[in-house]
Design a protein around this motif. Structure first.
Motif, PDB file in Angstrom:
ATOM      1  N   THR A  69       0.808  -1.235   0.000  1.00  0.00           N
ATOM      2  CA  THR A  69       0.000   0.000   0.000  1.00  0.00           C
ATOM      3  C   THR A  69       0.834   1.276   0.000  1.00  0.00           C
ATOM      4  OG1 THR A  69      -0.156  -0.063   2.426  1.00  0.00           O
ATOM      5  CG2 THR A  69      -1.950  -1.093   1.178  1.00  0.00           C
ATOM      6  N   VAL A  70       2.105   1.200   0.404  1.00  0.00           N
ATOM      7  CA  VAL A  70       2.913   2.410   0.511  1.00  0.00           C
ATOM      8  C   VAL A  70       3.129   3.068  -0.850  1.00  0.00           C
ATOM      9  CG1 VAL A  70       5.175   1.328   0.241  1.00  0.00           C
ATOM     10  CG2 VAL A  70       4.965   3.348   1.691  1.00  0.00           C
ATOM     11  N   VAL A  71       3.053   2.254  -1.906  1.00  0.00           N
ATOM     12  CA  VAL A  71       3.279   2.765  -3.262  1.00  0.00           C
ATOM     13  C   VAL A  71       2.054   3.512  -3.803  1.00  0.00           C
ATOM     14  CG1 VAL A  71       3.814   2.065  -5.645  1.00  0.00           C
ATOM     15  CG2 VAL A  71       4.954   0.943  -3.739  1.00  0.00           C
ATOM     16  N   ASN A  72       0.872   3.206  -3.252  1.00  0.00           N
ATOM     17  CA  ASN A  72      -0.374   3.717  -3.839  1.00  0.00           C
ATOM     18  C   ASN A  72      -0.407   5.229  -3.981  1.00  0.00           C
ATOM     19  OD1 ASN A  72      -0.945   1.037  -3.618  1.00  0.00           O
ATOM     20  ND2 ASN A  72      -2.804   1.258  -2.442  1.00  0.00           N
ATOM     21  N   THR A  73      -0.033   5.938  -2.921  1.00  0.00           N
ATOM     22  CA  THR A  73      -0.121   7.396  -2.951  1.00  0.00           C
ATOM     23  C   THR A  73       0.960   8.020  -3.827  1.00  0.00           C
ATOM     24  OG1 THR A  73       1.055   7.335  -0.826  1.00  0.00           O
ATOM     25  CG2 THR A  73      -1.312   7.733  -0.763  1.00  0.00           C
ATOM     26  N   ALA A  74       1.982   7.234  -4.187  1.00  0.00           N
ATOM     27  CA  ALA A  74       3.041   7.761  -5.050  1.00  0.00           C
ATOM     28  C   ALA A  74       2.797   7.461  -6.522  1.00  0.00           C
ATOM     29  CB  ALA A  74       4.396   7.177  -4.622  1.00  0.00           C
ATOM     30  N   ILE A  75       1.729   6.724  -6.825  1.00  0.00           N
ATOM     31  CA  ILE A  75       1.442   6.354  -8.218  1.00  0.00           C
ATOM     32  C   ILE A  75       1.339   7.577  -9.133  1.00  0.00           C
ATOM     33  CG2 ILE A  75      -0.410   5.463  -9.696  1.00  0.00           C
ATOM     34  CD1 ILE A  75       1.370   3.287  -8.713  1.00  0.00           C
ATOM     35  N   PRO A  76       0.582   8.637  -8.773  1.00  0.00           N
ATOM     36  CA  PRO A  76       0.511   9.804  -9.665  1.00  0.00           C
ATOM     37  C   PRO A  76       1.877  10.441  -9.933  1.00  0.00           C
ATOM     38  CG  PRO A  76      -1.277   9.878  -8.066  1.00  0.00           C
ATOM     39  CD  PRO A  76      -0.352   8.782  -7.632  1.00  0.00           C
ATOM     40  N   LYS A  77       2.748  10.458  -8.927  1.00  0.00           N
ATOM     41  CA  LYS A  77       4.081  11.039  -9.124  1.00  0.00           C
ATOM     42  C   LYS A  77       4.926  10.169 -10.050  1.00  0.00           C
ATOM     43  CE  LYS A  77       4.339  13.700  -4.832  1.00  0.00           C
ATOM     44  NZ  LYS A  77       4.398  15.002  -5.539  1.00  0.00           N
ATOM     45  N   MET A  78       4.814   8.860  -9.920  1.00  0.00           N
ATOM     46  CA  MET A  78       5.519   7.955 -10.825  1.00  0.00           C
ATOM     47  C   MET A  78       5.001   8.122 -12.248  1.00  0.00           C
ATOM     48  SD  MET A  78       5.665   4.405  -8.658  1.00  0.00           S
ATOM     49  CE  MET A  78       6.331   4.342  -6.997  1.00  0.00           C
ATOM     50  N   GLN A  79       3.701   8.220 -12.367  1.00  0.00           N
ATOM     51  CA  GLN A  79       3.093   8.392 -13.682  1.00  0.00           C
ATOM     52  C   GLN A  79       3.603   9.662 -14.356  1.00  0.00           C
ATOM     53  OE1 GLN A  79      -1.186   8.516 -13.551  1.00  0.00           O
ATOM     54  NE2 GLN A  79      -1.411   8.756 -15.763  1.00  0.00           N
ATOM     55  N   ALA A  80       3.703  10.743 -13.590  1.00  0.00           N
ATOM     56  CA  ALA A  80       4.204  12.000 -14.143  1.00  0.00           C
ATOM     57  C   ALA A  80       5.698  11.912 -14.457  1.00  0.00           C
ATOM     58  CB  ALA A  80       3.936  13.132 -13.153  1.00  0.00           C
ATOM     59  N   ALA A  81       6.462  11.242 -13.583  1.00  0.00           N
ATOM     60  CA  ALA A  81       7.911  11.159 -13.772  1.00  0.00           C
ATOM     61  C   ALA A  81       8.265  10.364 -15.022  1.00  0.00           C
ATOM     62  CB  ALA A  81       8.561  10.520 -12.545  1.00  0.00           C
ATOM     63  N   PHE A  82       7.526   9.286 -15.282  1.00  0.00           N
ATOM     64  CA  PHE A  82       7.817   8.433 -16.437  1.00  0.00           C
ATOM     65  C   PHE A  82       7.026   8.835 -17.672  1.00  0.00           C
ATOM     66  CE2 PHE A  82       8.745   5.162 -12.988  1.00  0.00           C
ATOM     67  CZ  PHE A  82      10.118   5.336 -13.083  1.00  0.00           C
ATOM     68  N   GLY A  83       6.049   9.720 -17.498  1.00  0.00           N
ATOM     69  CA  GLY A  83       5.249  10.160 -18.634  1.00  0.00           C
ATOM     70  C   GLY A  83       4.455   9.040 -19.267  1.00  0.00           C
ATOM     71  N   THR A  84       3.855   8.181 -18.435  1.00  0.00           N
ATOM     72  CA  THR A  84       3.120   7.031 -18.941  1.00  0.00           C
ATOM     73  C   THR A  84       1.655   7.113 -18.538  1.00  0.00           C
ATOM     74  OG1 THR A  84       3.139   4.615 -19.030  1.00  0.00           O
ATOM     75  CG2 THR A  84       3.572   5.619 -16.891  1.00  0.00           C
ATOM     76  N   SER A  85       0.866   6.176 -19.005  1.00  0.00           N
ATOM     77  CA  SER A  85      -0.570   6.174 -18.712  1.00  0.00           C
ATOM     78  C   SER A  85      -0.855   5.408 -17.425  1.00  0.00           C
ATOM     79  CB  SER A  85      -1.341   5.538 -19.868  1.00  0.00           C
ATOM     80  OG  SER A  85      -1.013   4.161 -19.977  1.00  0.00           O
ATOM     81  N   LEU A  86      -2.063   5.605 -16.896  1.00  0.00           N
ATOM     82  CA  LEU A  86      -2.474   4.894 -15.694  1.00  0.00           C
ATOM     83  C   LEU A  86      -2.581   3.396 -15.950  1.00  0.00           C
ATOM     84  CD1 LEU A  86      -3.349   5.245 -12.727  1.00  0.00           C
ATOM     85  CD2 LEU A  86      -5.716   5.468 -13.530  1.00  0.00           C
ATOM     86  N   ASP A  87      -2.945   3.012 -17.180  1.00  0.00           N
ATOM     87  CA  ASP A  87      -3.038   1.585 -17.541  1.00  0.00           C
ATOM     88  C   ASP A  87      -1.707   0.870 -17.364  1.00  0.00           C
ATOM     89  OD1 ASP A  87      -5.655   2.013 -18.261  1.00  0.00           O
ATOM     90  OD2 ASP A  87      -5.196   2.335 -20.380  1.00  0.00           O
TER      91      ASP A  87
END
Length: 337
Positions: free
Chosen positions: A43-61
């Motif tokens: 669960t610790v990763v869940n709240t960082a998902i949007p930041k990872m998505q922005a950092a890698f420039g990828t989609s939520l899928d």
């Protein structure tokens, strides 16, 4: 894993000896720290998902597979860990699990794109999937029946922390130090836990271990992978055919066939990987069914809420994580009772 380091530690700290009354509490502390790391990582990763998505420039899928790959590997390894511990030794497997989890955590912090991060999360989950069941087995073996309820209550607190502390800790670290820190924080604790395992725990092997249920393991793994692929990609952006696309239908078909073969194998082999007949016991079966639905709700909300709160309502990662604090504190308070 008998070694001179443990012998030297026992000679200096008498309570490390397995016959000392305090020994079991040392073991419990060692297991709880290790289990806390493994469970909280779901669960610790869940709240960082949007930041990872922005950092890698990828989609939520795509970025959701950072969570999905971890939980899938965790589930596949979980039933295998018991046989490995019986065959190779509980201390050895526990140490190996810690080593894999800690190494995987360090590698995740170095990931340069989403694909590499997902691969490293699989390594991390391979260790985490062994830590939880082997750790619980070690605790149950060391504590007498009268104290097992209390010991498992403390064990439940560590599990509850994944719901309360995990998202808020992940949010704080991601906001303050970057998403890499949610993985790096495991490295010093994992290293200390490995040292504690070598010095504290005694080795144990099951002298009556049965043959490995190869086909049970293979069919369960195929079932989990194919089912999760279908559920995760049914509405994916690349899947223009939706739930009726050939890929999704094929995945569901493979899942159904592999599940049928798995059930057939488990009811016929002498030493099944999972003794499904235990589910026929009313209380045990109902308890597992309730845990399944509770997990379904908790893990689903733990992924969707942070994404919604940060993406639509403008919450910070830390603020989104705080939403889960009351639930986890209540669970942790009730567990020892």
């Amino acid at each position: 894993m008998s070694n001179p380091f443990r012998h030297k530690a026992v000679s200096k700290i008498a309570s490390f000896h397995h016959e000392h009354p305090s020994y079991r509490w040392w073991v419990l502390g060692n297991v709880l720290i290790s289990t806390f790391m493994a469970v909280i990582e779901s669960t610790v990763v869940n709240t960082a998902i949007p930041k990872m998505q922005a950092a890698f420039g990828t989609s939520l899928d795509i970025i959701e597979w950072v969570l999905t790959a971890f939980n899938l590997t965790f589930a596949v390894i979980l039933p295998l860990s018991g046989w490995l511990a019986d065959k190779i030794g509980y201390k050895r497997i526990f140490f190996l699990a810690l080593a894999l989890f800690t190494t995987g955590s360090f590698l995740c912090s170095l990931a340069w794109n989403e694909t590499i991060l997902i691969v490293f999360r699989v390594i991390q989950a391979a260790g985490g999937g062994m830590l939880q069941p082997v750790g619980m087995a070690i605790v149950l073996r060391e504590f007498p029946p009268k104290q097992r309820g209390l010991a498992l209550g403390f064990y439940g607190i560590a599990a509850a922390a994944s719901i309360s502390i995990g998202p808020s800790l992940g949010g704080f670290l991601a906001d303050t130090f970057g998403w890499q820190s949610i993985f790096l924080i495991n490295v010093p604790f994992g290293t200390l836990a490995m040292i504690a395992t070598v010095l504290i725990q005694r080795e144990y092997k099951n002298p009556k271990v049965g043959a490995f249920d190869f086909w049970g393991f293979i069919t369960s793994a195929i079932f989990l992978v194919s089912l999760l692929l279908a559920l995760a990609d049914g509405n994916a952006g690349w899947n223009t055919g939706g739930w009726t696309s050939p890929f999704i239908i094929t995945c569901f078909g493979i899942a159904a066939v592999s599940l049928a073969i798995f059930l057939l194998v488990e009811f016929r082999v002498e030493h099944p990987m999972m003794n499904l007949r235990l589910l026929g016991e009313r209380n045990f079966g109902l308890s597992n069914l309730l845990i399944f639905f509770i997990g379904l709700v908790l893990m689903g909300s733990a992924f969707l809420f942070p994404v919604y709160l940060q993406g639509s309502l403008g919450y910070t990662a830390f603020q989104a994580g705080l939403i889960f604090l009351p639930m986890g504190f209540l669970q942790g308070f009730i567990s020892p009772i």
